[in-house]
Design an enzyme around this catalytic site. Structure first.
Site, short mmCIF file in Angstrom:
data_model
loop_
_atom_site.label_atom_id
_atom_site.label_comp_id
_atom_site.label_asym_id
_atom_site.label_seq_id
_atom_site.Cartn_x
_atom_site.Cartn_y
_atom_site.Cartn_z
N HIS A 126 -7.84 -5.86 0.74
CA HIS A 126 -6.62 -5.07 0.75
C HIS A 126 -5.49 -5.76 1.53
O HIS A 126 -4.31 -5.58 1.21
CB HIS A 126 -6.91 -3.69 1.37
N SER B 20 0.84 -1.19 0.00
CA SER B 20 0.00 0.00 0.00
C SER B 20 0.89 1.25 0.00
O SER B 20 1.66 1.46 -0.94
CB SER B 20 -0.96 -0.05 1.20
#
Length: 253
Positions: free
Chosen positions: A215, A80
């Protein structure tokens, strides 16, 4: 230690996290890999320091502070926000004519050229940040249950959102002369094309591995993810008699 693990893998954390998210990998990766969790200012062992909230300033700090770890045989990994930082560090090393990583490995992040500039324009109040943490699904329940841990996490996430917001993509540069390997979750809200656009960052090999999960697929399917990560890592230049202990089943990728 370096004699046992000739490839150093510097791991940069996601927004709101510390280097501790990578500590357990040390006993799960092949013996020829030395995990180097990179601690950013303001968190973990560096909690007494001020956050660095500007992307370019943070990249410069990492390049200075990790200079020793980036000597010899090394690669960069980030998840990320950490993926953007890993890319930024690689580009800065290139601009400074310093040795480059053997490979850049990025996870759960749109390519710099495909980032949504409005992604971090939401509220930075506690309620909005808590909602974001719940949506992403990577925060343990113990953190939500602890007022102290929640405060630390929210302050870190708020600073890291500013880091991400200050990132500016500068196009037109030469492709990186090294492999780029990307990893993504099928249920994450990052578009497939935005992940595939990492291919534009390299003049060498590009791969994109998909996993079931959102995620934080790398936690949801840690064994399969680490097996894929090990397959993508470059073989150490001076590998002698190293045997990978990771006998992971592949799972669904």
């Amino acid at each position: 230690m370096s004699a046992q693990a000739p490839l150093a893998l510097l791991c940069l954390p996601c927004a709101g996290a510390s280097a501790s998210m990578y500590l357990r990998w040390r006993r799960l990766v092949p013996s020829w890999v030395r995990i180097v969790p990179v601690e950013l200012p303001g968190r973990g062992a560096r909690m007494g320091e001020a956050f660095v909230e500007d992307f370019d300033a943070l990249v410069a700090r990492i390049c200075t502070e990790q200079a020793e770890a980036m000597r010899g045989d090394f690669a960069l990994f980030g998840h990320s926000m950490g993926a953007l930082l890993a890319h930024g560090v690689t580009r800065r090393l290139q601009s400074l004519y310093r040795p480059l990583p053997r490979a850049l490995l990025v996870s759960g992040s749109a390519a710099p050229s495909r980032r949504d500039p409005e992604r971090f324009d939401g509220g930075e109040d506690d309620a909005s940040l808590i909602a974001e943490l719940r949506k992403q699904g990577g925060t343990p329940e113990e953190v939500f249950a602890s007022e102290e841990l929640m405060r630390i996490t929210l302050d870190t996430l708020r600073a890291d959102r500013r880091v991400c917001r200050s990132h500016v993509h500068v196009g037109g540069g030469a492709p990186l002369p090294l492999p780029v390997h990307a990893f993504a979750g099928r249920q994450d809200d990052i578009e497939a094309l935005a992940m595939a656009a990492w291919s534009k960052e390299t003049g060498g090999t590009f791969t994109l591995d998909w996993f079931e999960g959102g995620h934080f697929f790398l936690r949801q399917h840690e064994t399969a993810f680490l097996a894929a990560l090990a397959r993508r890592l470059p073989t150490p230049l001076h590998q002698a008699h190293f045997h990978a202990p990771l006998q992971a089943h592949q799972g669904q990728i």
